[in-house]
Design an enzyme around this catalytic site. Structure first.
Site, PDB file in Angstrom:
ATOM      1  CD1 TRP A   1     -46.970  26.290  -0.247  1.00  0.00           C
ATOM      2  CD2 TRP A   1     -47.416  24.907   1.427  1.00  0.00           C
ATOM      3  NE1 TRP A   1     -47.142  25.071  -0.808  1.00  0.00           N
ATOM      4  CE2 TRP A   1     -47.151  24.154   0.209  1.00  0.00           C
ATOM      5  CE3 TRP A   1     -47.722  24.095   2.577  1.00  0.00           C
ATOM      6  CZ2 TRP A   1     -47.141  22.727   0.272  1.00  0.00           C
ATOM      7  CZ3 TRP A   1     -47.628  22.655   2.399  1.00  0.00           C
ATOM      8  CH2 TRP A   1     -47.167  21.884   1.276  1.00  0.00           C
ATOM      9  CG  ASP A   2     -42.197  27.360  -0.490  1.00  0.00           C
ATOM     10  OD1 ASP A   2     -43.306  26.767  -0.872  1.00  0.00           O
ATOM     11  OD2 ASP A   2     -41.298  27.164  -1.544  1.00  0.00           O
TER      12      ASP A   2
ATOM     13  CD  GLU B   1     -48.207  23.147  -6.749  1.00  0.00           C
ATOM     14  OE1 GLU B   1     -47.132  23.101  -7.421  1.00  0.00           O
ATOM     15  OE2 GLU B   1     -48.465  24.654  -6.356  1.00  0.00           O
TER      16      GLU B   1
ATOM     17  CE  LYS C   1     -44.528  20.664  -8.602  1.00  0.00           C
ATOM     18  NZ  LYS C   1     -45.211  22.122  -8.698  1.00  0.00           N
ATOM     19  CD  GLN C   2     -45.058  19.881  -3.125  1.00  0.00           C
ATOM     20  OE1 GLN C   2     -45.206  20.775  -4.012  1.00  0.00           O
ATOM     21  NE2 GLN C   2     -44.672  20.361  -1.948  1.00  0.00           N
TER      22      GLN C   2
END
Lengths: 780, 780
Positions: free
Chosen positions: B363-364, B494, B607-608
């Site tokens: 999905w980047d 994640e 994480k992000q």
């Protein structure tokens, strides 16, 4: 005798009356034999080119194989412990006029395979016609001795049926074996040495070195063959060998109608028990002793020992031969998998019948198997199961450390051989922490049953404290709830992963703390000095730690739903779309074979007893209506896709006097492999769940409990049965309980007097005087 | 020029001034070159016996390897798509008086390696002394043409420094290559054929057959060498070959002080683009054309094309050479990884620089890379990224079907080469479903930026409907909440798995529905006929489906906390022990290298960007105080252990005028690999996250947005910079924006007039007239 689809029903035997190559691998599993130390699948002695799963296993001997995993996560164990196919000794290959005897390539004229569970013996007789039209009758009798557990024996008879036959007979031992479960299809054994002298042949093999901190095993495999030709004529044999085999080779012309007999004695000894450099010598000694005893004496002793086992553990069912066979098959498999002779061994989920699952020890042992051994075997057998975990406490502490826990906290592994974790699914290994509770509960269970309180002082408390230290760090405090919570777990129901506040886990954590506090206060009174030594050994900060534990026990969050009066399997369970099992199309069952994992996870369906597991273990904490309400709710949602599930529901259903449900669930357990319900018996048997058949009868139908040192029964009788009866070892007494439609009879032996509760009334039972109580229905 | 620990800072070049074998694998990654079709790590041409990661890749050519996984779960993809090390053509091995030239075994007297990003050329010059005391200067110039993308070229010069040297030169192509990432250390290529004729050498190789439903690739690799001896003397060469190599072999005595030059032209063409049986012929043609052009013309054309690319995409930063180098490195890598020429290709997370992560498409692409290509490349480039997904819609529908969805619902894969899912962690593959939202959002983004509304009619709506159909089945209705819920997901963060009601996922699902409904109503108006065709093609039950979608959009549960005024990352997030990143000991960071997975999962650390990702994408739905409150809360808990995280936080921090935080987060992105922050650059570069550097400047510092067809800027200037400027392609206009401490300058080209908003005021900008606006601080 009625016949199930696979095998003939018989009260003491499993019988296969015709050879069906399609079912051969299932039969290889079902007809497996073992003796706690070693065992095998029922692979044919002759060469067999059809589908077969070769399996010969030695308890505790494993291979630490490279862990297969998608992307590596911190904390994963280095290796996966493989149940290892060991060098094998059962081969007797035969050529008749140059043609190899092979049932897959012969016309099978008659065939009968029998597992005699009373005698612990595998027997097979068949007559075959080879491609060259030669007809032979082959008869084999095989057992692995439960008296001399390092000895196995085969009596193998070959009869020429329709002509004189030039025979070549090759009886051999080999380490040229493979695991079906190998990541890279590699072999795991290396030859150390071999010896052939006089009539003894011995191979010494070693498991390959790995980069892992796990033992390398050496195994000596020996054989001695004795050939009996017709009319006492002599047979000259010769030996051949290569790196991985030693073979004794005989040639004989067998006259039509005559029989040659081979008695093959074998031994397997391993470095688990002896120094590596002594194995060769020990194997020689074992073989010489066995030869001295002779096959027939070994066989007689073995049968006698099985008789003794059955005297302590048999269950008889009148009026339902399939159920009778099922429960005896369960008891037989449990008894031949674990004998309690060695606290380094445990109860593999497949026992000596297959490779699947790897590792030997799951929480199955404590949560499901222990009650069986407690009630059917001498105390030491169960004690050894507990000592297994006590001895592995350092590894459990190490395992917890790996996951970030400190202060001597222990997390017992989910799957293990040596105490190290060796499974690698994070959602299981890292999160299915309730297993720690089962290990604590087993201590309670053992002491409650045996009254061996000394165990608590010497071993139990140290384990309990280490487990409590784990809980004390694993909980966290929710500022929102103002309660201790346990986040990110998998409960017994593995169809949920990484959930918060699994009721069973939180409940057993609290129970662990309360039980430990009770034991500490008792030990301080009765064994102050030993207690002082222990707290020094483990630097137990009694004040601080106990204060925290008490606070956690008082304030742990237990999810419930007030609207429906339900215990909640986990927080948020009722957010799921609520469906019941009867809404599932049969084409979609089992869901684990038809649904993707995410769909299973977000559905409300339950793999195995979870809330009900807690109701089973802690039944005294709940009134009967609470148990009923929750049982009805969760049973309706439980697909029982673990072999460990229906038995627990069955016990609770019996308690609720829901006898039809209890019986239905009992059936799902007791003939799981015999009727191959799950189409997986070819991989091996579900050994640990076999204890569930026993639980469903003894704790379920008979309602046996031990409370405050008293034996209690609340028997009910399934309407499909005329009666059932069973033996129970309770402390020094051997008790026989028989339940008929009108009466319950109880006899005791070995003690002169015992107070026993039946239907809530206490009776003074005397040795040699049968207690008879009228059968009652609807007693809770 | 200041020097970072690894490479010299330079505005247009990456320079390594001395040879450090320890950093060689990092340099091999950083100095990688590519052209969208193919590319390589900067492996030396000569033999090299030191540590190296050989890497030569062809876009779209992969190997479907056996999936490694612990225990199989239903729905897992069959194979894991490996980025495949392709046959390679860069080798020029040299022996000097019998001694192999090998930098690992030589004294390196001088060394300079330069990646010229302006020219897209890798250059290296070094002087070495061999064990036999012979000194040679080696100089190589290498590029893979962005004009003739199937052509690569090396000019390689050898100079005798200290004596006359008898040289053997072996220039070869080989398919004897291995992947570092191989389950069983096996090879993946098989020789089909080879041809050596005149001066052309060609190998044709094929990937091994697998049991999987995935393509087998054939690749032709060809070379043509031209040798230039000193003084125009002739060099006679000969060819040798074996199954996997063709080598052109030259011998020459090189006089002291003279130079031999080899120009090596190479081609790689694959069955992704041509019929298998034509590859040999096509490779020949490509080589002949290239030879006809000559090395120097190929090189000149290549440099010219790079100049054109930079004219559209360059960002200049004054006053911070490290930042200047960082952003150009990011732009360069993105441009050489994906050129948009082929809608079957995509942007691998490691591009042409390493094997890690497998697969090409995450999905980047949609969530992070698309805005870069939209603003720096012709429209067709971005359109091809979208068409990639459109073309893979059937596989996305198939993927959803595999997981139990029906009615044409599509779940795009998390990792893919061909549209099939090829990653195997259930918590990612099955549950990280928000990716579907990013694919829908990319359609919105593309149309919003380009105004190419025809795309919606022809392609976009079909994808949107399929995605909506997924959401419509993936939600369930909670009787407790009386809301639609999405259970069992993994959000962008994640470090949470299998959670319920991830706010970002629920929000984007709702957004998808609302956007689709809007598009449907628009298309019905403007393209009724095409709409009618579409709903027939996909049997869209307009009434029923739209009613359900509308109901879901109205009643989807979005977790919030009223007490703190927070959006909740997921239900129950506040039950976690609340800690902030500054409480983490530095020895425990990154936590994914120090904490076990379960500990990470139950911690509050992120994480992000997750909630912040939603605030970034849907900023107009929230007032600035809500954004600030949530940003402050989540930024304090975010460990940014994904390369895709700091850029998004940086953009939002810029919006909040939190310029220091925005700058700090920008730095974490833009030199991630150049400074090897995460100690993993040796495995390859973080290609997709390089778009984050660009986002942080253009959308972050410059505040660029496109709203209702209008370009908007709200520039701020980090105090560490004197100025920055960049180019933007917007529809037909090329715009240059320069931000200085006092003024913002804007110029436009290619259109005569454009209305642009700066600091909320609209300006009428004319071609060739610079707009100057006073710099303003604290404008939101």
């Amino acid at each position: 005798m009625k016949t199930s689809s696979l095998f003939t029903n018989h009260e003491w035997c499993i019988i296969e009356n015709q050879f069906n190559p399609e079912n051969h691998q299932i039969a290889e599993s079902v007809f497996s034999i073992g003796n706690g130390h070693m065992g095998q699948r029922a692979n044919f002695e002759e060469s067999y080119s059809g589908k077969t799963l070769a399996g010969n296993y030695i308890g505790g001997v494993f291979y630490p194989d490279k862990t297969r995993v998608g992307w590596w996560k911190n904390g994963y164990p280095d290796y996966f412990a493989k149940v290892l196919n060991a060098p094998s000794w059962t081969h007797i290959h035969i050529r008749a006029q140059g043609e190899m005897c092979d049932l897959a390539r012969s016309k099978v004229l008659s065939f009968k395979r029998t597992l005699n569970m009373q005698h612990g013996t595998l027997h097979r007789i068949c007559t075959i016609e080879l491609a060259n039209k030669i007809q032979l009758t082959l008869e084999s009798t095989r057992f692995v001795s439960i008296v001399d557990t390092e000895i196995g024996a085969i009596q193998y008879k070959i009869t020429a049926v329709n002509s004189d036959v030039p025979l070549e007979i090759n009886s051999f031992i080999t380490s040229d074996v493979r695991n079906e479960d190998a990541n890279y299809n590699e072999t795991f054994w290396e030859t150390v040495t071999q010896k052939q002298k006089d009539t003894l042949s011995i191979l010494v093999d070693k498991t390959k070195k790995t980069p892992y901190k796990a033992p390398v095993f050496t195994v000596a495999t020996g054989m001695k063959n004795i050939f009996y030709a017709p009319n006492n004529t002599d047979i000259q044999t010769k030996y051949t060998s290569n790196e991985k085999n030693i073979c004794e080779h005989a040639q004989i012309v067998l006259k039509k109608g005559t029989t040659v007999v081979i008695e093959k004695l074998a031994t397997q000894v391993s470095s688990l028990h002896y120094a590596e450099n002594e194995l060769l010598k020990i194997a020689e000694e074992r073989l010489q002793n066995a030869a001295h005893k002779t096959f027939s004496n070994l066989h007689a002793e073995h049968i006698h020992a099985w008789k003794k086992k059955w005297e302590l553990s048999d269950i008889q069912i009148e009026g339902d031969i399939a159920a009778q066979q099922g429960i005896r098959f369960s008891i037989f498999q449990l008894q031949q998998t674990y004998t309690g002779a060695d606290s380094r061994l445990n109860i593999g989920p497949k026992g000596f019948t297959g490779e699947k699952y790897g590792g030997a020890t799951y929480w199955d042992t404590e949560a499901f198997c222990l009650p069986f051994y407690l009630a059917t075997s001498p105390e030491q057998v169960s004690k050894n199961l507990l000592l297994y975990r006590y001895n592995q406490l350092p590894q459990a502490i190490e395992n917890a450390k790996k996951l970030g826990f400190t202060n001597g906290a222990a997390l017992y592994p989910m799957v293990t051989m040596t105490g190290e974790e060796c499974h690698n699914e994070w959602e299981i290994t890292f999160e299915e922490i309730h297993r720690n509770g089962a290990i604590a509960y087993a201590i309670y269970n053992y002491v409650n049953y045996t009254d061996d309180k000394a165990y608590l002082i010497e071993y139990g408390l140290e384990v309990l404290i280490a487990i409590n230290r784990f809980w004390a760090q694993r909980v966290s405090f929710s500022q929102i709830k103002k309660k201790y919570v346990i986040l990110g777990v998998t409960g017994p129901n593995e169809y949920e992963n990484n959930i918060n506040n699994n009721w069973y886990t939180n409940y057993i954590a609290r129970w662990c703390i309360n039980y430990t506090l009770e034991i500490i206060s008792w030990i301080k009174r009765v064994a102050a000095e030993q207690y002082a030594q222990l707290i020094q050994k483990i630097t137990f900060n009694e004040n601080l730690e106990i204060i925290r534990w008490t606070d956690i026990a008082k304030n742990i969050y237990l999810p419930t739903d007030n609207q429906y009066g339900l215990i909640l399997q986990q927080e948020g369970y009722l957010d799921k779309e609520q469906k019941t099992v009867d809404e599932l199309p049969s084409a979609e069952r089992p869901i684990n074979q038809h649904w993707s994992w995410d769909r299973i996870l977000r559905s409300c369906y339950i793999k195995q007893a979870d809330v009900v597991q807690g109701l089973y273990m802690f039944e005294h904490d709940f009134d009967i209506e609470t148990i009923r309400r929750n049982f009805d709710f969760y049973e309706a949602r439980c697909v029982h896709e673990s072999s460990l599930s229906p038995c627990i529901h069955s016990v609770v259903a019996s308690k609720l006097q829901n006898i039809d449900k209890a019986y239905e669930l009992y059936l799902r357990t007791s003939r799981l492999d015999l009727d191959d319900y799950n189409k997986e018996a070819h991989e091996g048997l579900h050994i640990t769940s076999m204890s569930g058949s026993w639980l469903a009868i003894v704790q379920g139908f008979a309602g046996m409990r031990v409370e405050k040192g008293k034996l209690i029964f609340n028997p009910i009788l399934p309407k499909q049965w005329k009666s059932y009866s069973f033996f129970i070892l309770f402390r020094n007494a051997l008790i026989k309980v028989s339940v008929h439609s009108k009466y319950v009879h109880i006899r005791i032996k070995n003690v002169s007097q015992l107070f026993i509760h039946v239907y809530s009334k206490e009776y003074d039972v005397r040795e040699n005087e049968e207690l008879t109580v009228a059968y009652q229905e609807n007693v809770q």
